[in-house]
Design a protein around this motif. Structure first.
Motif, PDB file in Angstrom:
ATOM      1  N   LEU A  83      21.747  51.072  25.306  1.00 49.33           N
ATOM      2  CA  LEU A  83      23.051  50.544  25.721  1.00 49.33           C
ATOM      3  C   LEU A  83      23.247  49.121  25.212  1.00 49.33           C
ATOM      4  CD1 LEU A  83      23.231  52.009  29.327  1.00 49.33           C
ATOM      5  CD2 LEU A  83      24.651  52.666  27.378  1.00 49.33           C
ATOM      6  N   ASP A  84      22.166  48.341  25.135  1.00 50.62           N
ATOM      7  CA  ASP A  84      22.266  47.003  24.555  1.00 50.62           C
ATOM      8  C   ASP A  84      22.714  47.090  23.100  1.00 50.62           C
ATOM      9  OD1 ASP A  84      21.403  45.884  26.946  1.00 50.62           O
ATOM     10  OD2 ASP A  84      19.334  45.600  26.265  1.00 50.62           O
ATOM     11  N   ALA A  85      22.078  48.007  22.344  1.00 50.11           N
ATOM     12  CA  ALA A  85      22.448  48.172  20.938  1.00 50.11           C
ATOM     13  C   ALA A  85      23.873  48.701  20.806  1.00 50.11           C
ATOM     14  CB  ALA A  85      21.471  49.127  20.255  1.00 50.11           C
ATOM     15  N   LEU A  86      24.250  49.614  21.698  1.00 51.53           N
ATOM     16  CA  LEU A  86      25.611  50.146  21.679  1.00 51.53           C
ATOM     17  C   LEU A  86      26.623  49.033  21.906  1.00 51.53           C
ATOM     18  CD1 LEU A  86      26.740  53.074  21.389  1.00 51.53           C
ATOM     19  CD2 LEU A  86      26.911  53.129  23.866  1.00 51.53           C
ATOM     20  N   ARG A  88      26.168  45.847  21.064  1.00 49.23           N
ATOM     21  CA  ARG A  88      26.238  45.068  19.818  1.00 49.23           C
ATOM     22  C   ARG A  88      27.090  45.783  18.776  1.00 49.23           C
ATOM     23  NH1 ARG A  88      20.712  44.537  21.153  1.00 49.23           N
ATOM     24  NH2 ARG A  88      20.033  46.014  19.543  1.00 49.23           N
ATOM     25  N   GLN A  89      26.913  47.110  18.681  1.00 47.07           N
ATOM     26  CA  GLN A  89      27.713  47.863  17.727  1.00 47.07           C
ATOM     27  C   GLN A  89      29.187  47.834  18.111  1.00 47.07           C
ATOM     28  OE1 GLN A  89      26.953  52.085  17.485  1.00 47.07           O
ATOM     29  NE2 GLN A  89      28.034  52.304  15.534  1.00 47.07           N
ATOM     30  N   GLY A 304      33.138  56.260  15.797  1.00 51.40           N
ATOM     31  CA  GLY A 304      31.952  56.704  16.497  1.00 51.40           C
ATOM     32  C   GLY A 304      31.011  55.557  16.794  1.00 51.40           C
ATOM     33  N   LEU A 305      30.514  55.498  18.016  1.00 44.40           N
ATOM     34  CA  LEU A 305      29.539  54.495  18.429  1.00 44.40           C
ATOM     35  C   LEU A 305      28.270  55.204  18.878  1.00 44.40           C
ATOM     36  CD1 LEU A 305      31.832  52.163  20.591  1.00 44.40           C
ATOM     37  CD2 LEU A 305      31.234  51.895  18.174  1.00 44.40           C
ATOM     38  N   GLY A 306      27.120  54.706  18.447  1.00 43.35           N
ATOM     39  CA  GLY A 306      25.857  55.333  18.760  1.00 43.35           C
ATOM     40  C   GLY A 306      25.201  55.863  17.505  1.00 43.35           C
ATOM     41  N   CYS A 307      23.873  56.037  17.541  1.00 48.58           N
ATOM     42  CA  CYS A 307      23.156  56.335  16.305  1.00 48.58           C
ATOM     43  C   CYS A 307      23.356  57.764  15.815  1.00 48.58           C
ATOM     44  CB  CYS A 307      21.670  56.035  16.465  1.00 48.58           C
ATOM     45  SG  CYS A 307      20.843  56.989  17.740  1.00 48.58           S
ATOM     46  N   PHE A 342      25.650  45.443  12.683  1.00 45.10           N
ATOM     47  CA  PHE A 342      26.372  46.716  12.704  1.00 45.10           C
ATOM     48  C   PHE A 342      27.710  46.618  11.973  1.00 45.10           C
ATOM     49  CE2 PHE A 342      23.586  47.104  16.416  1.00 45.10           C
ATOM     50  CZ  PHE A 342      23.069  48.389  16.241  1.00 45.10           C
ATOM     51  N   GLY A 343      27.835  45.682  11.073  1.00 52.19           N
ATOM     52  CA  GLY A 343      29.126  45.452  10.446  1.00 52.19           C
ATOM     53  C   GLY A 343      29.377  46.210   9.171  1.00 52.19           C
ATOM     54  N   ASP A 344      28.466  47.124   8.803  1.00 55.77           N
ATOM     55  CA  ASP A 344      28.682  47.893   7.580  1.00 55.77           C
ATOM     56  C   ASP A 344      28.405  49.362   7.809  1.00 55.77           C
ATOM     57  OD1 ASP A 344      25.897  48.003   7.656  1.00 55.77           O
ATOM     58  OD2 ASP A 344      25.651  46.433   6.162  1.00 55.77           O
ATOM     59  N   ALA A 345      28.787  50.192   6.833  1.00 56.54           N
ATOM     60  CA  ALA A 345      28.537  51.634   6.872  1.00 56.54           C
ATOM     61  C   ALA A 345      27.281  51.920   6.066  1.00 56.54           C
ATOM     62  CB  ALA A 345      29.730  52.391   6.301  1.00 56.54           C
TER      63      ALA A 345
END
Length: 440
Positions: A83-86, A88-89, A304-307, A342-345
């Motif tokens: 959830l922390d990474a989510l 940030r994304q 989409g958010l999440g890995c 998380f700023g790129d594809a």
């Protein structure tokens, strides 16, 4: 339930070759070099009716038929780190999007309700940075073991309008055969709690083709599901070949599944449900499952958010690395929770004009409502019957396509063969990429 195999153009006589839930499949994605900035990817896109999707890659168990991107038994420290990474994304994606409006949202997985009630509150807060969840349709996937009263209360209070639960079978022996260790009492209690929570739409997933399943036991599961008056049902064919059972009758597994599909379809149609696609059936009185959203899967984008989530723009579909194997999935999740940028594809597929036309055709034709020629002409300036003459003629010659009106649609027999027709419409480029994908 599985991705299509593409070593050769699909045989249209075999009904079960792959569920086309998105085009192209993630096995056609490749690392993007250089990685484009999300701000550039979205710069010229329409952003007035987007789909927001949050992916939670955790489950309490892995079913025997599952090939989704998920891991089991995640400890609390991992879900917190995820959830922390989510978060940030979400910050990076929101900055890249700028002004944007969302027409619908979904939490998928995995099993989003693997998260605790408090963690679901946080997930809703993250989604709320993009859209007011009480003003747009929100769909959430759950399971019998995780559909607890506290979790469902959070979701209901935060605006969820649709809950989808994977039951698969109401016959305990069939659930065990599908490596879905659950008790019917647990399933029924979960359904009671979902109904008590007051969601607009209940969807129940069922599977046909399980070892030992018969038309009678299949109808029993259907009728049991119908006792909760679900607004929607999804009927999924099993794509993991049983070790025993279905061969006993001297019939092919395809024939067995096709018989069960027709039994289920005819039963639901006879009870007043309408068929939306090969898998989806809906009570007409329920309206649309998305609450009447203006989102259009053929033309509108998805964030989409999440890995495990994908994002769609007109020219690029992108995500993170894809895997099914346990160790590879865990590695990707671990990499995601450590990420700070998380700023790129990173991984994706660029769609040229032919692929955009092909995707529009697939996304439309695999729905019972079909492809409106006027919409296609308006978007591309050509007629689909000319752009895909060979493919559509082959379907019409087999009696699986009706192209005599302004709407091109599959016949009832064509809908039954959706899992052959979808892969048959893949481009040679996509087939080659899928063939050369190294499974992880």
């Amino acid at each position: 339930m599985t991705s299509p195999t593409t070593s050769a153009p699909p045989d249209l006589t075999r009904p079960y070759q792959g569920y086309v839930y998105a085009y192209p499949h993630k096995t056609a994605y490749r690392p993007l070099t250089p990685r484009p900035r999300l701000s550039d990817v979205w710069a010229d896109e329409r952003r007035d009716a987007l789909f927001l999707y949050l992916h939670v890659p955790f489950c309490e168990m892995r079913c025997g038929f599952c090939n989704l991107f998920t891991r089991t038994g995640a400890p609390e420290e991992l879900t917190t780190a995820y959830l922390d990474a989510l978060e940030r994304q979400a910050d990076a994606v929101r900055d890249a999007l700028g002004e944007a409006s969302f027409a619908t949202a979904a939490f998928g997985g995995g099993t989003p309700t693997y998260l605790t009630a408090a963690e679901l509150e946080r997930l809703c807060d993250l989604a709320g940075r993009f859209a007011d969840l009480t003003r747009i349709p929100l769909s959430v996937e759950t399971s019998p073991a995780t559909a607890t009263a506290d979790r469902l209360t959070v979701l209901a209070e935060r605006g969820a309008t649709r809950v989808s639960i994977g039951v698969q079978s109401f016959v305990d022996a069939e659930a065990r055969a599908a490596v879905r260790p659950q008790k019917r009492a647990e399933v029924e209690s979960a359904l009671d709690r979902i109904r008590a929570a007051g969601f607009d739409t209940l969807n129940i997933d069922l599977i046909y083709g399980i070892d030992g399943q018969t038309p009678e036991s299949w109808l029993y599961s259907l009728d049991t599901a119908l006792s909760w008056e679900p607004e929607e049902l999804y009927l999924y064919p099993l794509y993991v070949r049983p070790l025993t059972g279905l061969g006993r009758q001297g019939r092919s597994w395809d024939d067995q599944r096709l018989e069960l599909y027709r039994v289920g379809r005819d039963h639901l149609l006879g009870l007043g449900y309408e068929q939306v696609s090969m898998r989806m059936f809906r009570r007409p009185s329920a309206g649309t499952s998305d609450g009447g959203t203006t989102y259009c899967c053929q033309t509108d984008g998805m964030v989409g958010l999440g890995c495990g989530a994908r994002s769609y723009t007109t020219g690029l579909h992108y995500s993170f690395e894809y895997a099914v194997g346990t160790s590879a999935v865990r590695g990707i999740i671990d990499e995601y929770v450590r990420a700070r940028e998380f700023g790129d594809a990173r991984v994706g597929f660029a769609l040229d004009d032919d692929e955009r036309r092909r995707r529009h055709l697939l996304q439309s034709l695999l729905q019972a409502s079909g492809l409106r020629r006027a919409d296609y002409r308006r978007r591309f300036g050509t007629d689909p019957a000319a752009d895909f003459a060979a493919e559509l003629t082959a379907l019409a010659d087999r009696g699986r396509l009706d192209d005599r009106t302004d709407v091109i649609r599959l016949t009832p027999d064509g809908l039954a063969y959706s899992d052959a027709i979808g892969p048959a419409l893949f481009s040679p480029r996509v087939r080659t990429l899928m063939d050369t994908y190294e499974a992880r």
